[in-house]
Design a protein around this motif. Sequence first.
Motif, mmCIF file in Angstrom:
data_model
loop_
_atom_site.group_PDB
_atom_site.id
_atom_site.type_symbol
_atom_site.label_atom_id
_atom_site.label_comp_id
_atom_site.label_asym_id
_atom_site.label_seq_id
_atom_site.Cartn_x
_atom_site.Cartn_y
_atom_site.Cartn_z
ATOM 1 N N LEU A 321 -11.808 45.116 -20.734
ATOM 2 C CA LEU A 321 -11.179 45.658 -19.532
ATOM 3 C C LEU A 321 -12.269 46.154 -18.606
ATOM 4 O O LEU A 321 -13.077 47.012 -18.981
ATOM 5 C CB LEU A 321 -10.226 46.805 -19.881
ATOM 6 N N VAL A 322 -12.321 45.582 -17.396
ATOM 7 C CA VAL A 322 -13.265 46.007 -16.365
ATOM 8 C C VAL A 322 -12.450 46.514 -15.180
ATOM 9 O O VAL A 322 -11.684 45.749 -14.586
ATOM 10 C CB VAL A 322 -14.198 44.857 -15.932
ATOM 11 N N ALA A 323 -12.585 47.797 -14.861
ATOM 12 C CA ALA A 323 -11.795 48.418 -13.799
ATOM 13 C C ALA A 323 -12.725 49.118 -12.821
ATOM 14 O O ALA A 323 -13.726 49.719 -13.224
ATOM 15 C CB ALA A 323 -10.792 49.417 -14.382
ATOM 16 N N ASP A 324 -12.390 49.012 -11.532
ATOM 17 C CA ASP A 324 -13.154 49.743 -10.516
ATOM 18 C C ASP A 324 -12.188 50.413 -9.554
ATOM 19 O O ASP A 324 -11.004 50.055 -9.483
ATOM 20 C CB ASP A 324 -14.111 48.809 -9.766
ATOM 21 N N ASP A 325 -12.685 51.403 -8.829
ATOM 22 C CA ASP A 325 -11.852 52.154 -7.890
ATOM 23 C C ASP A 325 -12.076 51.700 -6.452
ATOM 24 O O ASP A 325 -11.979 52.499 -5.526
ATOM 25 C CB ASP A 325 -12.133 53.656 -8.015
ATOM 26 N N GLY A 326 -12.358 50.408 -6.295
ATOM 27 C CA GLY A 326 -12.660 49.876 -4.974
ATOM 28 C C GLY A 326 -11.428 49.517 -4.167
ATOM 29 O O GLY A 326 -10.307 49.963 -4.443
ATOM 30 N N ALA A 327 -11.663 48.653 -3.157
ATOM 31 C CA ALA A 327 -10.616 48.334 -2.184
ATOM 32 C C ALA A 327 -9.622 47.309 -2.697
ATOM 33 O O ALA A 327 -8.588 47.081 -2.063
ATOM 34 C CB ALA A 327 -11.259 47.804 -0.900
ATOM 35 N N GLY A 328 -9.867 46.668 -3.844
ATOM 36 C CA GLY A 328 -8.929 45.684 -4.375
ATOM 37 C C GLY A 328 -8.996 44.369 -3.624
ATOM 38 O O GLY A 328 -9.943 44.083 -2.879
ATOM 39 N N GLY A 329 -7.965 43.552 -3.810
ATOM 40 C CA GLY A 329 -7.900 42.264 -3.132
ATOM 41 C C GLY A 329 -8.730 41.177 -3.781
ATOM 42 O O GLY A 329 -9.025 40.161 -3.134
ATOM 43 N N ALA A 330 -9.123 41.345 -5.046
ATOM 44 C CA ALA A 330 -9.896 40.302 -5.723
ATOM 45 C C ALA A 330 -9.042 39.046 -5.888
ATOM 46 O O ALA A 330 -7.861 39.121 -6.224
ATOM 47 C CB ALA A 330 -10.371 40.808 -7.082
#
Length: 370
Positions: A321-330
Amino acid sequence: MRAVRPATGFLTGVLTAVLALGGLVIGGLGLLPAFLWPGSRPAARRWARAGADRLAAVELRRRSLFFGEQWPPARQPLPYLLARVGAGLLSGVVLGLLGVGLVLAVLVVRGLLRGSLGGWDLLAQLVLGGVLLFLDLQGIAALARLDARLARRHLGPPEHEVLRRRIAELSASRAGIVQAVDRERRRIERDLHDGVQQRLVALAVLLGRARRQRDPAAAARLLAQAHQESEDVLVELREVAWRAYPTVLDDLGLAEALTGVAERSGIPVHLKLRVDRPLPRPVETATYFVVSEAVTNAVKHSGAARIDVTVTRTAAGVSVLVADDGAGGADPGGSGLSGLGLRVAALDGVLTVHSPAGGPTEIKVEIPCD
């Protein structure tokens, strides 16, 4: 607690077998006159099929409710019901014997408390009861497996269809691997051409200017710049080689390789590695590239302030599981993520991407392994 639902499903299977037997007997007797009359036989067949479908649907519901299985409607409901009736009634007999054994155990305990049971009699009862209990439990386990096999045989797709689907999956996976390798080769060529090659050209220019320079001080400055450029070339070349395949994965293992990914990231990476035993080499390599590519994408495109990476060894395989708190939209169809999907699919794994607009982004991978 995990065994309560399957055990309840097994007990319910005895009741549904009795229900199916009653339905078959009543339906068969009711439709017998219609089958004897030639003109009504087609309608009788339709009614019999409809009734068998309803009874089989009860079994489908039981398998779904207690065992978490999803099956299509039975292709041949009548053979399945007949097999289920036999297995279910036999299960009832085995459970009945278990009940009789429990009653006898209560009588033995009562006799022991009253003092009417001698030592040798008690030992004989314990040995005999233990053997019978073992055989009874083995019978229950075998009948539970038989119930599952009957469902797979009569409710699942035909064997040739399973093989056809598997061949199609393997063909698609092979084509995907070829595409992924070709895409990776183009990326390496582009990195070498746009990065390392340009720096080498700049290094050659600096060295040429230093050779032609008459002023020793100016020549020294040019040589210092050339030395710095050569170090930058080595760093970039190591980065390209690391992205192609990290030798540390062979030398020191997955933990050190992922630690290197976290240290090179431009965004803080919080790594949790819960792998209590070694992974197969192909799975280990795929896990590394999943984390590396996901972290690289997050650094380039997400604008995140934090990346969390969790790698867990499960009973069925490995979960990433790789999670980030960025802007999304990948975009799962992008070159990076789609290449990862092909790499994971080649190992019968699944990659899912959850990245709504505004974030956060979660990339989850499940890869089976022994």
